[in-house]
Design an enzyme around this catalytic site. Structure first.
Site, mmCIF file in Angstrom:
data_model
loop_
_atom_site.group_PDB
_atom_site.id
_atom_site.type_symbol
_atom_site.label_atom_id
_atom_site.label_comp_id
_atom_site.label_asym_id
_atom_site.label_seq_id
_atom_site.Cartn_x
_atom_site.Cartn_y
_atom_site.Cartn_z
ATOM 1 C CG LEU A 510 27.442 46.104 51.294
ATOM 2 C CD1 LEU A 510 28.169 46.622 52.523
ATOM 3 C CD2 LEU A 510 26.282 47.016 50.935
ATOM 4 N N GLY A 511 29.764 44.513 47.575
ATOM 5 C CA GLY A 511 30.824 44.580 46.583
ATOM 6 C C GLY A 511 31.645 43.312 46.584
ATOM 7 N N GLY A 513 35.670 41.755 45.662
ATOM 8 C CA GLY A 513 37.060 42.048 45.352
ATOM 9 C C GLY A 513 37.815 40.795 44.980
ATOM 10 C CB ALA A 514 41.387 40.312 44.147
ATOM 11 N N GLY A 516 37.591 38.341 48.131
ATOM 12 C CA GLY A 516 36.351 38.015 48.821
ATOM 13 C C GLY A 516 35.240 38.981 48.502
ATOM 14 C CE LYS A 533 38.296 41.722 51.336
ATOM 15 N NZ LYS A 533 39.459 42.593 51.101
ATOM 16 C CG ASP A 628 44.496 48.029 44.564
ATOM 17 O OD1 ASP A 628 44.698 48.556 43.450
ATOM 18 O OD2 ASP A 628 43.584 47.209 44.762
#
Length: 789
Positions: A510-511, A513-514, A516, A533, A628
């Site tokens: 799905l996406g 990040g920094a 995982g 995640k 963030d």
């Protein structure tokens, strides 16, 4: 309001003024002091005063009625500001009242006042109304238009306006309850901290909704009416009989306990006052929703509300019992099966909570507890109106109601605690159900088979001891890893194999990040879609991220925050399980969609995000700085509700902290200037990031765009130049929107991105400004315009 209504209100105020000395004139440059006489300006009759009153070790500025033995506060300026010190003075200048305190910047009061003209005077009326005037007595501001918790004779609560209770009898900052004069013509009481007011949250209503605009008006003679636009009185509440002798002042107040009451204050000639309650909206104080917090319920004791914890729960803060209760035991997740672990049910009779059931069963009362006991997902059950309703935590709006209702609380521990020790005289316990491992069943069976052979029994017993010692050693090693999640949060514990199966071996990404990657999954036992995640960085970094994110999200509960459902900490695997957000991120919606979202939807998204950040900053414990905030971290659920995600960078604050030092974190472009100055960060760093996001939501473009004219590359500079030139329509690319709302949204965004943190509004004020509840002054130029290297 219509002309007739305005005329009626004028007549009621005029009649008060003509029956008594009109007003006290406060001239420009007049001043008062917090501790040195004079400390206030009194109305001509001496009934009302405006000035400093003591609160705790400090002072506030407000208006009060001179009752005995204690003054009655009826209005407070800037009520959520902290009290000021004893060396403060208040001076009337041409641009407002200036509050001056040694060592602090001057502050103008009240916060709602903003004028492009100079004042000529201020008048303190015998009605309790403070009015600021231009030349020739042209009214520019009056306290009657900005009530806090009280309206007085001659004062109205207009359509859409609210009264907020005070925090306590000795603290007049905003409390926990609110009275709203709704646009549907109904006057309703709610708990204050609601994302959306719905009938299920209301605990009292005048039941006068006529689908028309009305206002609540208190006349000087003590009669209260709802007045519509045509000036027609709808009889709502009226005062009781009061003796004719002496002077009588009426006030209607939403009290600290959340109940709206009408009071009369009768003054004799020797200035002695007598206070009477004429009308009370609720006779039962326990019927006030949120009078007691999560997982607690209210029971009247000598007509006073008493908050009690459910069995197995203790007060979160024993000194502030209204804040609710937390478990005093550890509840294992559905997939965890532990030796000697037991579940049992404790029962509390005659108690109900607001229904948030996921399943309703038409079964008898004595079967309701067992139904919850045998359902792994059930945390409590409520028997009400002949039905058994399975519930999940937290339980809210609990109270004793004198009916045949009951609450069944599931509890669990290796050594079951006595649920009846937790303050409830009606609590009872159901038989325990032991959850056994297959290995134990096999050992027991083997023991029965081999019981005739002493040697083999001894060997089996020895093996059991070895197994137990190793299990205890393994448990200690886990505890020494400092995860201790079961002590901090109540989340479901997943096995690694479960999540491998749920995600089809981490097939659909799905996406990323920094720390995982996030994968889509489905829980096999419920067909619920989830987001998993998987932390993939170095163990030290991943574990730190894991602990921070589980602590932060596990303690939060808000409709505008992505919900953490569970975790996996098996071996070296660190995974987090979230609710699935089916409509992707706000970034995709704004920057990658073929058509921009509707303007009204964008305004709603902006408010959703603001409410989520406000909850992190002020309503959850401990307070959280997200660090963030950006469109990529704002996700949309199936109903297009915006929710804040990714708390891995959150910086937790201790209860008494307002600022903290930390290394630079977050995403460039959204970082506040203080990140680069080696100064403490605060919640105002999130406000800056939100300001950038808000401008992106308005314009449907990124903070930096290179394929545009040079003067439009940096969004903040372009927005400010369009604002100053009166050309905000250029920001929307031809989209037609209401100009006032656009102007308000842009001004909020520009205030949020001010270079100095002190100039940025709090998230509470951001919400108020966006909802149109307060006027917004012209923002200065945001000096810091590029953090994008």
């Amino acid at each position: 309001m219509a002309t007739i209504l305005a005329f009626l209100l004028f007549l009621s105020t005029f009649s008060t003024a003509t029956a008594q000395p009109k007003h006290l004139n406060i001239t420009i440059d007049s001043y008062i002091s917090a501790t040195t006489h004079p400390t206030s300006w009194s109305s001509p009759s001496g009934l009302f005063s405006f000035g400093f009153y003591r609160e705790g070790a400090g002072f506030r500025v407000g208006i009060w009625l001179e009752t005995s033995p204690n003054k009655t506060i009826v209005w407070t300026a800037n009520q959520d500001d902290p009290p000021v010190s004893g060396n403060s003075t208040l001076v009337l200048l041409k641009n407002g009242f200036s509050l001056r305190t040694a060592g602090a910047q001057d502050k103008f009061l009240p916060s709602e006042f903003s004028s492009q003209y100079f004042l000529s005077s201020a008048l303190m009326f015998d009605s309790g109304n403070l009015v600021l005037y231009y030349s020739d007595y042209e009214n520019t501001w009056e306290s009657f238009n900005y009530p806090t918790d009280t309206i007085l004779g001659g004062q109205s609560l207009l359509t859409g306006n609210k009264l907020f209770s005070s925090e306590s009898e000795t603290n007049h900052s905003t409390g926990r309850f609110m009275l709203i004069m709704q646009e549907d013509g109904n006057l309703v009481l709610y708990p204050k901290d609601l994302d959306n007011t719905t009938s299920i949250d209301a605990y009292w209503a005048a039941a006068t909704n006529q689908e028309e605009s009305v206002s609540l008006h208190l006349y000087p003679d003590g009669f209260m009416y709802l007045v519509n636009d045509t000036g027609y009185n709808k009889n709502f509440l009226k005062r009781g009989a009061v003796a004719n002798s002496g002077t009588v002042v009426y006030r209607a107040t939403i009290d600290v306990d959340g109940i709206f009451r009408l009071y009369s204050h009768r003054f004799t000639r020797n200035s002695i006052s007598t206070t009477m309650t004429e009308v009370s909206a609720l006779p039962n104080k326990c019927k006030v929703n949120s009078i007691c917090g999560f997982n607690s319920y209210c029971r009247l004791v000598d007509d006073k509300p008493n908050c009690l914890c459910l069995p197995g729960y203790n007060f979160t803060d024993p000194d502030h019992q209204v804040e609710g209760c937390s478990r005093n035991f550890t509840m294992e997740g559905c997939m965890v099966k532990k030796e000697h672990f037991k579940y049992f049910i404790s029962t509390v009779e005659d108690v109900v909570f607001r229904e948030n059931s996921y399943s309703t069963l038409p079964i008898a009362k004595d079967e309701c507890g067992n139904a919850c006991l045998n359902d792994c997902n059930c945390e409590a059950a409520m028997f009400q109106d002949g039905k058994c309703k399975k519930l999940v935590l937290p339980l809210i709006y609990g109270r004793s109601d004198g009916s045949d209702s009951a609450i069944f609380i599931k509890m669990g521990n290796e050594s079951p605690v006595d649920a009846n020790t937790n303050s409830s005289p009606n609590a009872s316990k159901m038989p325990a159900v032991e959850i056994k491992k297959e290995s134990r069943v096999k050992v027991l069976t083997a023991g029965i088979v081999l019981i005739t052979t002493c040697l083999l029994a001894s060997i089996a017993f020895s093996c059991f001891l070895i197994y137990r010692n190793r299990a205890q050693s393994s448990k200690k090693m886990t505890e020494d890893n400092n995860l201790s999640l079961s002590e901090e949060i109540v989340l479901r514990s997943f096995s690694y194999n479960e999540l491998v199966k749920a995600t089809d071996n981490f097939k659909e990404e799905l996406g990323k990040g920094a720390f995982g990657t996030v994968y889509k999954g489905t829980l096999y036992n419920s067909n619920r879609t989830i987001a998993v995640k998987r932390l993939e960085k170095l163990i030290e970094e991943g574990e730190r991220e894991f602990r921070a994110e589980t602590r932060a999200i596990g303690r939060t509960h808000h409709r505008n925050l992505v919900r953490l459902l569970g975790f996996c900490d098996e071996g070296s695997s660190r995974l987090l399980v979230y609710e699935y957000m089916s409509n992707g991120s706000l970034a995709n919606l704004l920057f990658r969609s073929q058509s921009r979202p509707d303007w009204k939807e964008r305004v709603r998204f902006a408010l959703d995000v603001a409410r989520g950040i406000f909850y992190l900053h002020e309503d959850c414990e401990p307070h959280i700085i997200h660090c963030d905030i950006k469109p990529q971290n704002i996700l949309m659920d199936g109903f297009w509700t915006a929710k804040i995600s990714d708390f891995g960078l959150a910086k937790l604050l201790l209860p008494d902290q307002t600022r903290t030092f930390t290394g630079v974190r977050g995403t460039r472009g959204y970082l506040a200037p203080e990140w680069y100055r080696n100064i403490p960060i605060s919640v105002k760093t999130d406000v800056y990031s939100y300001g950038i996001v808000l401008l992106e939501i308005i314009c449907c473009r990124r903070y930096i765009e290179l394929e545009v004219p040079d003067n439009e590359i940096v969004l903040t500079e372009w927005v400010y130049s369009c604002f100053m030139a009166g050309e905000l329509h250029k920001l929307l690319g031809g989209e037609e929107v209401e100009g006032k709302i656009l102007d308000r949204m842009v001004k909020v965004g520009l205030w949020c991105i001010q270079d100095e943190p002190a100039l940025r509004p709090s998230m509470k004020n951001v919400i108020w400004m966006m909802e149109g509840n307060v006027d917004i002054p012209i923002p200065p130029s945001p000096i810091s315009s590029m953090n994008i290297s």
